[in-house]
Enzyme design. Structure first.
Site, PDB file in Angstrom:
ATOM      1  N   ASP A  37       0.829  -1.218   0.000  1.00  0.00           N
ATOM      2  CA  ASP A  37       0.000   0.000   0.000  1.00  0.00           C
ATOM      3  C   ASP A  37       0.855   1.255   0.000  1.00  0.00           C
ATOM      4  OD1 ASP A  37      -2.623  -1.273   2.171  1.00  0.00           O
ATOM      5  OD2 ASP A  37      -2.121  -1.604   0.062  1.00  0.00           O
ATOM      6  N   GLU A  43     -25.854 -12.359 -44.265  1.00  0.00           N
ATOM      7  CA  GLU A  43     -24.745 -13.228 -43.853  1.00  0.00           C
ATOM      8  C   GLU A  43     -25.102 -13.982 -42.571  1.00  0.00           C
ATOM      9  OE1 GLU A  43     -21.526 -10.421 -43.352  1.00  0.00           O
ATOM     10  OE2 GLU A  43     -21.950  -9.469 -45.292  1.00  0.00           O
ATOM     11  N   CYS A  68     -47.192   0.311  -2.409  1.00  0.00           N
ATOM     12  CA  CYS A  68     -45.823  -0.131  -2.661  1.00  0.00           C
ATOM     13  C   CYS A  68     -45.423  -1.177  -1.607  1.00  0.00           C
ATOM     14  CB  CYS A  68     -44.870   1.059  -2.605  1.00  0.00           C
ATOM     15  SG  CYS A  68     -43.150   0.551  -2.649  1.00  0.00           S
ATOM     16  N   ARG A 124     -12.340  -8.310 -29.417  1.00  0.00           N
ATOM     17  CA  ARG A 124     -13.225  -7.146 -29.477  1.00  0.00           C
ATOM     18  C   ARG A 124     -13.112  -6.283 -28.210  1.00  0.00           C
ATOM     19  NH1 ARG A 124     -18.334  -5.596 -27.977  1.00  0.00           N
ATOM     20  NH2 ARG A 124     -19.307  -4.180 -29.447  1.00  0.00           N
ATOM     21  N   CYS A 143     -42.480   0.525   0.758  1.00  0.00           N
ATOM     22  CA  CYS A 143     -42.676   1.645   1.694  1.00  0.00           C
ATOM     23  C   CYS A 143     -44.147   1.895   2.016  1.00  0.00           C
ATOM     24  CB  CYS A 143     -42.033   2.907   1.137  1.00  0.00           C
ATOM     25  SG  CYS A 143     -42.869   3.537  -0.313  1.00  0.00           S
ATOM     26  N   LYS A 203     -25.066 -15.418 -39.081  1.00  0.00           N
ATOM     27  CA  LYS A 203     -24.330 -14.858 -37.945  1.00  0.00           C
ATOM     28  C   LYS A 203     -23.753 -15.999 -37.108  1.00  0.00           C
ATOM     29  CE  LYS A 203     -24.961 -11.517 -34.198  1.00  0.00           C
ATOM     30  NZ  LYS A 203     -24.660 -12.335 -33.021  1.00  0.00           N
ATOM     31  N   SER A 212     -21.414  -3.095 -32.235  1.00  0.00           N
ATOM     32  CA  SER A 212     -22.265  -4.274 -32.113  1.00  0.00           C
ATOM     33  C   SER A 212     -23.473  -4.070 -33.030  1.00  0.00           C
ATOM     34  CB  SER A 212     -22.670  -4.492 -30.668  1.00  0.00           C
ATOM     35  OG  SER A 212     -23.252  -3.339 -30.181  1.00  0.00           O
TER      36      SER A 212
HETATM   37  S1  IVH Z   1     -20.601  -7.235 -38.752  1.00  0.00           S
HETATM   38  C1  IVH Z   1     -20.979  -3.198 -37.425  1.00  0.00           C
HETATM   39  N1  IVH Z   1     -21.025  -9.563 -39.761  1.00  0.00           N
HETATM   40  O1  IVH Z   1     -22.048 -10.291 -34.396  1.00  0.00           O
HETATM   41  C2  IVH Z   1     -20.698  -4.525 -37.817  1.00  0.00           C
HETATM   42  N2  IVH Z   1     -20.880  -9.391 -37.404  1.00  0.00           N
HETATM   43  O2  IVH Z   1     -23.558  -8.286 -32.639  1.00  0.00           O
HETATM   44  C3  IVH Z   1     -20.626  -5.511 -36.725  1.00  0.00           C
HETATM   45  N3  IVH Z   1     -21.097 -11.497 -36.198  1.00  0.00           N
HETATM   46  O3  IVH Z   1     -19.463  -8.710 -32.670  1.00  0.00           O
HETATM   47  C4  IVH Z   1     -20.064  -6.769 -37.160  1.00  0.00           C
HETATM   48  N4  IVH Z   1     -21.332 -12.758 -37.993  1.00  0.00           N
HETATM   49  O4  IVH Z   1     -19.099 -11.118 -33.412  1.00  0.00           O
HETATM   50  C5  IVH Z   1     -20.868  -8.864 -38.644  1.00  0.00           C
HETATM   51  N5  IVH Z   1     -21.385 -11.570 -40.824  1.00  0.00           N
HETATM   52  C6  IVH Z   1     -21.206 -10.876 -39.704  1.00  0.00           C
HETATM   53  C7  IVH Z   1     -21.220 -11.493 -38.422  1.00  0.00           C
HETATM   54  C8  IVH Z   1     -21.054 -10.692 -37.287  1.00  0.00           C
HETATM   55  C9  IVH Z   1     -21.265 -12.758 -36.672  1.00  0.00           C
HETATM   56  C10 IVH Z   1     -20.996 -11.122 -34.768  1.00  0.00           C
HETATM   57  C11 IVH Z   1     -19.745 -10.369 -34.399  1.00  0.00           C
HETATM   58  C12 IVH Z   1     -20.207  -9.078 -33.787  1.00  0.00           C
HETATM   59  C13 IVH Z   1     -21.620  -9.398 -33.419  1.00  0.00           C
HETATM   60  C14 IVH Z   1     -22.456  -8.165 -33.451  1.00  0.00           C
END
Ligand code: IVH
Length: 676
Positions: free
Chosen positions: A38, A117, A403, A140, A406, A119, A83
């Site tokens: 400390d 695409e 409530c 990330r 309270c 996910k 995200s």
């Molecule tokens: S684009 C702004 N493309 O989803 C673009 N993300 O919730 C953000 N993910 O952290 C990413 N497949 O881990 C993108 N074809 C894809 C994806 C993808 C999976 C995940 C990625 C991201 C999260 C977003």
């Protein structure tokens, strides 16, 4: 002592501290006694205080000691990793498209092309290539800063170390998903709970040789920072990725129209079980990069993309009890305590019942058999009651009128926007009278987005409150540390750390301060707007005087509801006392005014009528990007009135009277060009 000697002394002390920190937290083999440890930290902090030129990113003043020091170095992403917002239904998709079309001010019939695409449910990573060479790989992290996991990523076969293609950009961050195939996951035989954990766990091994043992895959799908990337659409970018030697998802597809998105969604959902990797939805991205750029981001998600999640998992359970939780704003939320049930790998034992109306509408009763749904990160909820299984002796649930904490009356507010009574019942006590509300307020006060006091979690707030250590926000800054030291689970070092993290948060931005007060209807965004407009805490404290509240009406985005709520806040005596005490303790920094050279600097604008080819929202963000601001009343404070099609005559006349500059769209556009 001369400067250089001081610098050396300072550096040595930090080195010594960090070494001991490592021994203490990482190795659990401390060499120094707690007191010496400390003292060492204190010496460093004292030096920094006394000699302003002493600064180091490795100093303990930049980190909170009780957290185990990380295995990996933290590195900022040049371009943040955003995200995605979620969509669950076709309606959500229609709304997503509508928002885009409105923002771009296109005709309803405008067709947007999307890159659809799958996910993959893995861990995202960002790979920096310079002159075709893989240099750094980051996780990330919080989106702004990731962990340097380069060495581990180098063991992933799908990640090329060198790219020789002529058209590969001079510098680029390639981003994508690290995952493990289901067949490979099975071979691991129970080491991890699911494939995602397996990928994450092995990526974060200290020793890259450990990572190598697990066959990780990488699929690329986007980029962060880039220099020299000459590509104009997402699908041509995906094609290029393949050419450069990256793996891309074979199920990626270009799709137009929501109806077609739905067909593609169902087709892929059907195939989901046959795939060798987990997917949890489809990502749709506006294909055209120019449009993406115009659309930009809201908070930390792009306007031009959305994740369409696969339908939620559901399960059957029995309601054992219905409890009423009380939130920070006094809202009474009924929660069903259910017999624990495994839904899609997660054990669920609570389900929200939303509000009183929902219980009445679905006639939900204790002992009922119900279907529970769990979608993504959303709190599980009750879909329906199986009436056939209802026992004869069950009674309708009686929602409390007072409530439960309270005993105050509960009320349902009248919503000014919808012109209807709210569905939510609230405790009518104001300020700090209801214990449960106070505890929630204190949790909010220390939370991440507010004061962000590290190590001061929800459990600690509850514990300290029960022990009478904190009753009001200011108490957090006057804790009895001696008493805490004697509590179970606390030691000298953890108290030192707590004290340190509290003291380091005594300086706070004005917007966070407003947000931390937890005024109803004043979330992060509104707090930001108010801070930008009022600039100083002093102005905020002066709001009740001479009804300065009206000033707030000038802020685009702040309406009667928010102003009434702030007025109510100032009516309460305890709130005033809390403010006065906090003002004494804290250093609330004035809102910064962004300085960008250009004619919009600090200028105020107002729009009337419709602009061509650009929505109000886009015009507003263009003005703000150039450090101008929008106000919604014609007053002396207004610098420019921009007129579009069918403007309000009254506004033009008022502006003329006050000799305010009037611009048509063309004039405004050329002004904008000059600033860029
Ligand atoms: S684009 C702004 N493309 O989803 C673009 N993300 O919730 C953000 N993910 O952290 C990413 N497949 O881990 C993108 N074809 C894809 C994806 C993808 C999976 C995940 C990625 C991201 C999260 C977003």
């Amino acid at each position: 002592m001369e400067k250089n000697k001081l610098k050396k002394l300072y550096k040595d002390k930090i080195e010594e501290f960090n070494h001991n920190n490592f021994l203490y937290y990482e190795k659990s083999e401390p060499k120094l006694s707690d007191t010496s440890f400390d003292n060492l930290k204190k010496e460093i902090l004292d030096l920094e205080k006394k000699y302003k030129f002493l600064k180091s990113k490795d100093s303990p003043s930049n980190s909170i000691g009780y957290k185990p020091s990380k295995n990996f170095k933290k590195v900022s992403h040049k371009v943040p990793m955003l995200s995605l917002s979620n969509a669950f239904t076709e309606e959500d998709l229609f709304n997503f498209e509508k928002r885009i079309i409105n923002y771009l001010d296109k005709e309803k019939s405008f067709e947007i092309e999307y890159s659809a695409e799958p996910k993959i449910d893995g861990i995202s990573a960002s790979l920096t290539y310079k002159n075709g060479k893989f240099i750094t790989g980051l996780s990330r992290g919080d989106g702004k800063e990731g962990e340097d996991i380069t060495e581990n990523l180098k063991t992933v076969i799908d990640i090329p170390h060198v790219i020789k293609s002529k058209n590969f950009p001079v510098e680029i961050d390639i981003r994508g998903e690290i995952f493990i195939q289901n067949s490979d996951f099975k071979k691991l035989k129970g080491k991890f709970a699911n494939p995602r954990n397996a990928a994450s766990g092995s990526l974060r091994q200290k020793d890259p040789n450990e990572t190598k043992k697990i066959p990780l895959k990488f699929i690329a799908y986007t980029f962060g920072y880039e220099k020299d990337l000459k590509i104009s659409t997402q699908n041509s970018f995906l094609a290029k990725l393949k050419e450069w030697g990256f793996k891309t998802n074979p199920l990626n597809k270009l799709v137009k129209k929501v109806e077609e998105l739905m067909i593609n969604y169902h087709e892929i959902e059907k195939k989901r079980d046959e795939l060798d990797f987990d997917i949890d939805g489809i990502v749709y991205k506006v294909n055209d990069f120019k449009l993406q750029k115009r659309l930009g981001n809201v908070a930390n998600a792009p306007r031009w993309a959305i994740a369409h999640k696969f339908s939620a998992n559901s399960g059957v359970s029995i309601i054992e009890n219905i409890e009423i939780q009380i939130g920070r704003t006094g809202a009474l939320t009924p929660v069903a305590k259910i017999k624990p049930v495994n839904i899609g790998g997660v054990v669920v034992s609570n389900a929200t019942l939303h509000n009183e109306e929902e219980i009445i509408r679905k006639d939900i009763r204790i002992n009922d058999t119900v279907i529970i749904e769990r979608a993504g990160d959303v709190i599980p909820h009750v879909i329906s009651v199986d009436l056939k299984k209802r026992k004869k002796d069950t009674k309708k649930f009686k929602f409390p009128i007072n409530c439960p904490s309270c005993g105050s009356k509960t009320v349902k507010d009248f919503n000014l926007t919808t012109k209807k009574e709210d569905a939510v019942r609230r405790c009518s006590s104001e300020g700090y009278n209801c214990d449960k509300v106070v505890i929630e307020k204190l949790k909010h006060f220390v939370s991440k987005e507010a004061f962000n006091i590290e190590g001061f979690g929800k459990k600690i707030v509850e514990n300290f409150w029960n022990l009478n250590l904190i009753k009001l926000p200011q108490d957090i800054f006057n804790l009895n540390y001696k008493k805490i030291e004697d509590l179970d689970g606390w030691g000298k070092q953890s108290v030192v750390n707590l004290r340190y993290s509290i003291d380091s948060k005594k300086t706070i931005s004005f917007e966070k301060f407003i947000y931390a007060l937890g005024i109803r209807h004043i979330g992060l965004e509104n707090a930001k707007l108010i801070s930008k407009n009022l600039k100083t805490l002093k102005n905020f404290l002066l709001l009740p005087e001479k009804d300065n509240f009206r000033e707030l009406l000038n802020i685009d985005g702040i309406g009667e509801t928010q102003i009434n709520s702030i007025k109510n806040f100032f009516k309460n005596r305890t709130n005033i006392q809390v403010l006065a005490e906090l003002e004494k303790i804290l250093n609330v920094k004035d809102a910064k005014i962004k300085k960008i050279d250009g004619s919009f600097n600090n200028k105020t604008f107002m729009l009337t009528g419709k602009l061509e080819g650009i929505s109000r929202a886009e015009a507003k963000s263009l003005i703000e990007e150039n450090s101008g601001s929008i106000i919604s009343n014609v007053s002396k404070r207004l610098d420019y009135l921009i007129i579009g099609e069918k403007p309000t005559k009254r506004k033009i006349e008022a502006a003329k009277d006050l000799k305010i500059k009037i611009l048509n769209q063309k004039e405004w556009s050329s002004m904008l060009k000059k600033t860029r």
